[in-house]
Design a protein around this motif. Sequence first.
Motif, PDB file in Angstrom:
ATOM      1  N   TYR A   1       0.770  -1.246   0.000  1.00  0.00           N
ATOM      2  CA  TYR A   1       0.000   0.000   0.000  1.00  0.00           C
ATOM      3  C   TYR A   1       0.802   1.299   0.000  1.00  0.00           C
ATOM      4  O   TYR A   1       0.217   2.389  -0.006  1.00  0.00           O
ATOM      5  CB  TYR A   1      -0.962   0.032   1.184  1.00  0.00           C
ATOM      6  N   GLU A   2       2.119   1.260  -0.012  1.00  0.00           N
ATOM      7  CA  GLU A   2       2.882   2.469   0.267  1.00  0.00           C
ATOM      8  C   GLU A   2       2.693   3.583  -0.771  1.00  0.00           C
ATOM      9  O   GLU A   2       2.666   4.761  -0.422  1.00  0.00           O
ATOM     10  CB  GLU A   2       4.357   2.126   0.441  1.00  0.00           C
ATOM     11  N   ARG A   3       2.548   3.250  -2.037  1.00  0.00           N
ATOM     12  CA  ARG A   3       2.320   4.298  -3.040  1.00  0.00           C
ATOM     13  C   ARG A   3       0.927   4.911  -2.869  1.00  0.00           C
ATOM     14  O   ARG A   3       0.750   6.128  -2.991  1.00  0.00           O
ATOM     15  CB  ARG A   3       2.493   3.732  -4.453  1.00  0.00           C
ATOM     16  N   LEU A   4      -0.053   4.082  -2.548  1.00  0.00           N
ATOM     17  CA  LEU A   4      -1.390   4.603  -2.283  1.00  0.00           C
ATOM     18  C   LEU A   4      -1.388   5.466  -1.025  1.00  0.00           C
ATOM     19  O   LEU A   4      -2.097   6.480  -0.958  1.00  0.00           O
ATOM     20  CB  LEU A   4      -2.379   3.447  -2.115  1.00  0.00           C
ATOM     21  N   GLU A   5      -0.601   5.077  -0.045  1.00  0.00           N
ATOM     22  CA  GLU A   5      -0.480   5.861   1.192  1.00  0.00           C
ATOM     23  C   GLU A   5       0.036   7.263   0.892  1.00  0.00           C
ATOM     24  O   GLU A   5      -0.460   8.256   1.442  1.00  0.00           O
ATOM     25  CB  GLU A   5       0.475   5.142   2.145  1.00  0.00           C
ATOM     26  N   PHE A   6       1.035   7.354   0.013  1.00  0.00           N
ATOM     27  CA  PHE A   6       1.587   8.654  -0.392  1.00  0.00           C
ATOM     28  C   PHE A   6       0.498   9.536  -0.987  1.00  0.00           C
ATOM     29  O   PHE A   6       0.372  10.722  -0.647  1.00  0.00           O
ATOM     30  CB  PHE A   6       2.707   8.421  -1.409  1.00  0.00           C
ATOM     31  N   LEU A   7      -0.312   8.955  -1.850  1.00  0.00           N
ATOM     32  CA  LEU A   7      -1.379   9.713  -2.517  1.00  0.00           C
ATOM     33  C   LEU A   7      -2.463  10.115  -1.515  1.00  0.00           C
ATOM     34  O   LEU A   7      -2.921  11.267  -1.499  1.00  0.00           O
ATOM     35  CB  LEU A   7      -1.977   8.847  -3.632  1.00  0.00           C
ATOM     36  N   GLY A   8      -2.847   9.176  -0.665  1.00  0.00           N
ATOM     37  CA  GLY A   8      -3.894   9.466   0.301  1.00  0.00           C
ATOM     38  C   GLY A   8      -3.485  10.510   1.324  1.00  0.00           C
ATOM     39  O   GLY A   8      -4.298  11.341   1.726  1.00  0.00           O
ATOM     40  N   ASP A   9      -2.216  10.493   1.725  1.00  0.00           N
ATOM     41  CA  ASP A   9      -1.712  11.481   2.677  1.00  0.00           C
ATOM     42  C   ASP A   9      -1.859  12.893   2.113  1.00  0.00           C
ATOM     43  O   ASP A   9      -2.264  13.818   2.825  1.00  0.00           O
ATOM     44  CB  ASP A   9      -0.251  11.174   3.003  1.00  0.00           C
ATOM     45  N   ALA A  10      -1.521  13.060   0.841  1.00  0.00           N
ATOM     46  CA  ALA A  10      -1.608  14.379   0.211  1.00  0.00           C
ATOM     47  C   ALA A  10      -3.050  14.880   0.184  1.00  0.00           C
ATOM     48  O   ALA A  10      -3.341  16.034   0.518  1.00  0.00           O
ATOM     49  CB  ALA A  10      -1.037  14.321  -1.201  1.00  0.00           C
ATOM     50  N   LEU A  11      -3.977  14.012  -0.204  1.00  0.00           N
ATOM     51  CA  LEU A  11      -5.382  14.429  -0.273  1.00  0.00           C
ATOM     52  C   LEU A  11      -5.941  14.673   1.123  1.00  0.00           C
ATOM     53  O   LEU A  11      -6.691  15.635   1.338  1.00  0.00           O
ATOM     54  CB  LEU A  11      -6.217  13.375  -0.999  1.00  0.00           C
TER      55      LEU A  11
ATOM     56  N   ASP B   1      -1.330   4.128   8.350  1.00  0.00           N
ATOM     57  CA  ASP B   1      -0.910   4.046   6.947  1.00  0.00           C
ATOM     58  C   ASP B   1      -2.013   3.441   6.079  1.00  0.00           C
ATOM     59  O   ASP B   1      -2.220   3.865   4.928  1.00  0.00           O
ATOM     60  CB  ASP B   1       0.360   3.191   6.817  1.00  0.00           C
ATOM     61  N   THR B   2      -2.721   2.463   6.617  1.00  0.00           N
ATOM     62  CA  THR B   2      -3.784   1.793   5.862  1.00  0.00           C
ATOM     63  C   THR B   2      -4.929   2.766   5.557  1.00  0.00           C
ATOM     64  O   THR B   2      -5.495   2.748   4.453  1.00  0.00           O
ATOM     65  CB  THR B   2      -4.320   0.586   6.642  1.00  0.00           C
ATOM     66  N   VAL B   3      -5.271   3.616   6.523  1.00  0.00           N
ATOM     67  CA  VAL B   3      -6.323   4.613   6.285  1.00  0.00           C
ATOM     68  C   VAL B   3      -5.923   5.529   5.134  1.00  0.00           C
ATOM     69  O   VAL B   3      -6.734   5.810   4.223  1.00  0.00           O
ATOM     70  CB  VAL B   3      -6.604   5.429   7.558  1.00  0.00           C
ATOM     71  N   GLU B   4      -4.685   6.028   5.150  1.00  0.00           N
ATOM     72  CA  GLU B   4      -4.227   6.904   4.067  1.00  0.00           C
ATOM     73  C   GLU B   4      -4.237   6.171   2.733  1.00  0.00           C
ATOM     74  O   GLU B   4      -4.604   6.746   1.693  1.00  0.00           O
ATOM     75  CB  GLU B   4      -2.830   7.430   4.386  1.00  0.00           C
ATOM     76  N   ALA B   5      -3.841   4.889   2.750  1.00  0.00           N
ATOM     77  CA  ALA B   5      -3.845   4.106   1.510  1.00  0.00           C
ATOM     78  C   ALA B   5      -5.262   3.931   0.976  1.00  0.00           C
ATOM     79  O   ALA B   5      -5.492   3.975  -0.246  1.00  0.00           O
ATOM     80  CB  ALA B   5      -3.197   2.744   1.752  1.00  0.00           C
ATOM     81  N   LEU B   6      -6.218   3.748   1.857  1.00  0.00           N
ATOM     82  CA  LEU B   6      -7.613   3.612   1.423  1.00  0.00           C
ATOM     83  C   LEU B   6      -8.120   4.900   0.785  1.00  0.00           C
ATOM     84  O   LEU B   6      -8.866   4.863  -0.204  1.00  0.00           O
ATOM     85  CB  LEU B   6      -8.496   3.232   2.611  1.00  0.00           C
ATOM     86  N   ILE B   7      -7.718   6.038   1.330  1.00  0.00           N
ATOM     87  CA  ILE B   7      -8.100   7.317   0.721  1.00  0.00           C
ATOM     88  C   ILE B   7      -7.536   7.406  -0.687  1.00  0.00           C
ATOM     89  O   ILE B   7      -8.231   7.801  -1.638  1.00  0.00           O
ATOM     90  CB  ILE B   7      -7.603   8.493   1.587  1.00  0.00           C
ATOM     91  N   GLY B   8      -6.260   7.028  -0.839  1.00  0.00           N
ATOM     92  CA  GLY B   8      -5.638   7.030  -2.169  1.00  0.00           C
ATOM     93  C   GLY B   8      -6.319   6.061  -3.111  1.00  0.00           C
ATOM     94  O   GLY B   8      -6.491   6.352  -4.312  1.00  0.00           O
ATOM     95  N   ALA B   9      -6.730   4.911  -2.592  1.00  0.00           N
ATOM     96  CA  ALA B   9      -7.391   3.911  -3.434  1.00  0.00           C
ATOM     97  C   ALA B   9      -8.752   4.405  -3.917  1.00  0.00           C
ATOM     98  O   ALA B   9      -9.122   4.213  -5.085  1.00  0.00           O
ATOM     99  CB  ALA B   9      -7.551   2.607  -2.657  1.00  0.00           C
ATOM    100  N   VAL B  10      -9.521   5.042  -3.038  1.00  0.00           N
ATOM    101  CA  VAL B  10     -10.820   5.593  -3.442  1.00  0.00           C
ATOM    102  C   VAL B  10     -10.628   6.679  -4.494  1.00  0.00           C
ATOM    103  O   VAL B  10     -11.396   6.770  -5.467  1.00  0.00           O
ATOM    104  CB  VAL B  10     -11.581   6.149  -2.224  1.00  0.00           C
ATOM    105  N   LEU B  11      -9.588   7.498  -4.314  1.00  0.00           N
ATOM    106  CA  LEU B  11      -9.302   8.553  -5.275  1.00  0.00           C
ATOM    107  C   LEU B  11      -9.062   7.980  -6.665  1.00  0.00           C
ATOM    108  O   LEU B  11      -9.598   8.485  -7.668  1.00  0.00           O
ATOM    109  CB  LEU B  11      -8.077   9.349  -4.814  1.00  0.00           C
ATOM    110  N   LEU B  12      -8.265   6.917  -6.756  1.00  0.00           N
ATOM    111  CA  LEU B  12      -7.965   6.305  -8.059  1.00  0.00           C
ATOM    112  C   LEU B  12      -9.156   5.525  -8.604  1.00  0.00           C
ATOM    113  O   LEU B  12      -9.364   5.482  -9.816  1.00  0.00           O
ATOM    114  CB  LEU B  12      -6.750   5.382  -7.939  1.00  0.00           C
TER     115      LEU B  12
END
Length: 222
Positions: A34-44, A111-122
């Motif tokens: 999930y680390e790349r998704l975490e990066f994206l979710g953290d920003a949003l 980290d998982t919460v941030e990754a989920l945000i990134g996943a929903v975004l994509l």
Amino acid sequence: MNRAHLERRLGYRFRDEALLDQALTHRSAGHGHYERLEFLGDALLNFVVAQMLYKRCPELSEGDLTRMRAALVREETLGSVAQDLALADAVQLGGSALKSGVYRRRSVLADTVEALIGAVLLDADIPTATACVERWWGPRLEALPDPHSLKDPKTRLQEWLQGRSRPRPEYEVVEMTGPPHRQRFRVACVLGDDEVRAEGQGSSRRGAEQNAARAMLEQLDA
């Protein structure tokens, strides 16, 4: 993991199930974590929380808004959101990490919460991911703390002294103990204009200084 139950808790149903799987996969489980998704979710997440605070608290200064946002996106708050969503049993880990109980560590759940945000975004778009953040963080926005209470002790002490036209405090390392990898610091906070002194301890110099400033504030309040 019961995917349908999890998606009901999230309030979102994934079209691309692979994105949900990736958001829930710890790096110990191998590739596709999930680390790349975490990066994206953290920003949003930082943007959405900042926007929510900006709209909700028109009276707050930039400094207060910054402190409020930091409190709402810190690991402790993310871990609380993960608990609300019951993510501990949904995270996929490798064998050694599973045995060690890593999946229950607050940092992994955050980290998982941030990754989920990134996943929903994509999987959907910015408005949909924003709506998830607003829904998951809603109760926390309803219980916002006093911005002043979020200031660290050194900042609060300095503002207290400035408000009374007194000089800044000085911090002195009194003692360092323990091996290099596990040192303990004892620091004194000294007010030079009346020789008031307070001490604090910590595993870092900064932490000891903050504790010394907190002790000084307690003296001054008394």
